[in-house]
Design a protein around this motif. Structure first.
Motif, short mmCIF file in Angstrom:
data_model
loop_
_atom_site.label_atom_id
_atom_site.label_comp_id
_atom_site.label_asym_id
_atom_site.label_seq_id
_atom_site.Cartn_x
_atom_site.Cartn_y
_atom_site.Cartn_z
N VAL A 20 0.86 -1.19 0.00
CA VAL A 20 0.00 0.00 0.00
C VAL A 20 0.89 1.24 0.00
O VAL A 20 1.82 1.35 0.80
CB VAL A 20 -0.95 0.02 1.21
CG1 VAL A 20 -1.78 1.29 1.24
CG2 VAL A 20 -1.87 -1.20 1.19
N TYR A 21 0.57 2.18 -0.91
CA TYR A 21 1.37 3.37 -1.10
C TYR A 21 0.50 4.62 -1.04
O TYR A 21 -0.68 4.56 -1.33
CB TYR A 21 2.10 3.30 -2.44
CG TYR A 21 2.95 2.07 -2.57
CD1 TYR A 21 4.27 2.08 -2.14
CD2 TYR A 21 2.43 0.89 -3.07
CE1 TYR A 21 5.05 0.94 -2.22
CE2 TYR A 21 3.20 -0.26 -3.15
CZ TYR A 21 4.51 -0.23 -2.72
OH TYR A 21 5.27 -1.37 -2.79
N ILE A 22 1.13 5.74 -0.70
CA ILE A 22 0.42 7.02 -0.60
C ILE A 22 1.05 8.01 -1.56
O ILE A 22 2.26 8.17 -1.59
CB ILE A 22 0.51 7.56 0.85
CG1 ILE A 22 -0.23 6.62 1.80
CG2 ILE A 22 -0.05 8.97 0.94
CD1 ILE A 22 0.02 6.91 3.26
N ASN A 23 0.20 8.67 -2.32
CA ASN A 23 0.63 9.75 -3.20
C ASN A 23 0.75 10.99 -2.31
O ASN A 23 -0.25 11.55 -1.88
CB ASN A 23 -0.40 9.96 -4.31
CG ASN A 23 -0.05 11.12 -5.22
OD1 ASN A 23 0.95 11.81 -5.05
ND2 ASN A 23 -0.91 11.34 -6.20
N LYS A 24 1.96 11.42 -2.03
CA LYS A 24 2.18 12.53 -1.10
C LYS A 24 1.63 13.86 -1.61
O LYS A 24 1.34 14.74 -0.82
CB LYS A 24 3.66 12.65 -0.76
CG LYS A 24 4.17 11.45 0.04
CD LYS A 24 5.60 11.58 0.41
CE LYS A 24 5.72 12.50 1.59
NZ LYS A 24 7.06 12.54 2.15
N ARG A 25 1.48 14.00 -2.93
CA ARG A 25 0.97 15.25 -3.50
C ARG A 25 -0.55 15.30 -3.53
O ARG A 25 -1.13 16.35 -3.75
CB ARG A 25 1.50 15.44 -4.91
CG ARG A 25 3.00 15.51 -4.99
CD ARG A 25 3.47 15.74 -6.39
NE ARG A 25 2.82 14.82 -7.36
CZ ARG A 25 3.27 14.59 -8.57
NH1 ARG A 25 4.33 15.21 -9.00
NH2 ARG A 25 2.64 13.76 -9.37
N ALA A 26 -1.19 14.16 -3.33
CA ALA A 26 -2.65 14.09 -3.47
C ALA A 26 -3.36 14.72 -2.29
O ALA A 26 -2.82 14.78 -1.17
CB ALA A 26 -3.08 12.63 -3.61
N LYS A 27 -4.58 15.15 -2.55
CA LYS A 27 -5.43 15.69 -1.49
C LYS A 27 -5.88 14.53 -0.61
O LYS A 27 -6.39 13.52 -1.12
CB LYS A 27 -6.64 16.40 -2.09
CG LYS A 27 -7.52 17.04 -1.06
CD LYS A 27 -8.69 17.75 -1.70
CE LYS A 27 -9.53 18.35 -0.58
NZ LYS A 27 -10.89 18.52 -0.97
N LYS A 28 -5.71 14.67 0.70
CA LYS A 28 -6.06 13.60 1.64
C LYS A 28 -7.50 13.80 2.12
O LYS A 28 -7.96 14.92 2.29
CB LYS A 28 -5.14 13.60 2.87
CG LYS A 28 -3.64 13.67 2.58
CD LYS A 28 -3.13 12.50 1.81
CE LYS A 28 -1.64 12.52 1.59
NZ LYS A 28 -1.15 13.40 0.57
N PRO A 29 -8.19 12.69 2.38
CA PRO A 29 -9.55 12.82 2.91
C PRO A 29 -9.51 13.26 4.37
O PRO A 29 -8.49 13.12 5.05
CB PRO A 29 -10.12 11.41 2.77
CG PRO A 29 -8.93 10.52 2.79
CD PRO A 29 -7.80 11.31 2.17
N LEU A 30 -10.62 13.75 4.85
CA LEU A 30 -10.73 14.19 6.23
C LEU A 30 -10.45 13.04 7.20
O LEU A 30 -9.77 13.22 8.19
CB LEU A 30 -12.12 14.77 6.49
CG LEU A 30 -12.39 15.32 7.88
CD1 LEU A 30 -11.42 16.45 8.22
CD2 LEU A 30 -13.83 15.83 7.96
N PHE A 31 -10.94 11.86 6.89
CA PHE A 31 -10.76 10.70 7.76
C PHE A 31 -9.74 9.75 7.13
O PHE A 31 -10.09 8.70 6.58
CB PHE A 31 -12.10 10.00 8.00
CG PHE A 31 -13.10 10.88 8.71
CD1 PHE A 31 -13.00 11.08 10.08
CD2 PHE A 31 -14.11 11.52 8.01
CE1 PHE A 31 -13.91 11.90 10.74
CE2 PHE A 31 -15.02 12.33 8.66
CZ PHE A 31 -14.92 12.52 10.03
N CYS A 32 -8.47 10.13 7.23
CA CYS A 32 -7.39 9.37 6.59
C CYS A 32 -7.31 7.93 7.09
O CYS A 32 -7.19 7.00 6.30
CB CYS A 32 -6.04 10.04 6.85
SG CYS A 32 -5.74 11.50 5.87
#
Length: 173
Positions: free
Chosen positions: A50-62
């Motif tokens: 599982v990976y996270i796009n650091k530039r992406a907008k994160k949801p309120l409930f990460c």
């Protein structure tokens, strides 16, 4: 590809999500590209696969969103210490989100906090009984009675719950 995912609201993803768009690439090439993006601080590894796009907008409930990605093939609901704390039934704040899951038990240390899944062998037809779907968080949540039953069934934080019951009964806040 990462900008495209972001435009779709996808901020965290599995390797399988990437693989669908790069069908002609072999597994090793994809992994090399991912590792290069991790090294260049564009992508962050969240947990195995599982990976996270650091530039992406994160949801309120990460954390809740990550739980859905970590267990995309299992049904689960928020319960145990997390929910009892939210409801004021235990005074301590847990250091993790706790879920009951039809999948395996496991603890995931993510960049956004700890997620714990506790396996339950409840029959599939009964699993989500006394649970509701929270549209804002995009997860199922146990009712208060279900969360209390869960702590006894899984022998979790019973002392904290009963201590709070005594305080409430005696008029202490």
């Amino acid at each position: 590809m990462l900008d495209f995912f972001d435009s779709l609201g996808i901020w965290a993803f599995r390797l399988n999500n990437i693989r669908m768009y790069f069908k002609d690439e072999n597994e090793k090439s994809l992994q090399v590209a991912l590792n290069r993006h991790i090294k260049n601080d564009i992508i962050q590894k969240c947990s195995r696969g599982v990976y996270i796009n650091k530039r992406a907008k994160k949801p309120l409930f990460c954390l809740e969103s990550l739980a859905g990605i970590l267990r995309d093939n299992a049904t689960f609901y928020l319960s145990l210490e997390s929910l009892l704390s939210e409801l004021g039934l235990i005074s301590q704040f847990p250091n993790r989100l706790t879920f009951i899951s039809q999948g395996r038990s496991g603890v995931f240390n993510t960049p956004y906090g700890i997620i714990e899944f506790v396996h339950s062998a409840i029959d599939a037809k009964e699993f989500l009984r006394d649970c509701f779907f929270d549209e804002k968080r995009k997860i199922y949540i146990a009712s208060q009675n279900r969360a209390i039953k869960d702590i006894y069934k899984h022998n979790r934080s019973i002392d904290l719950y009963e201590e709070q019951l005594k305080k409430d009964k005696n008029g202490f806040a």
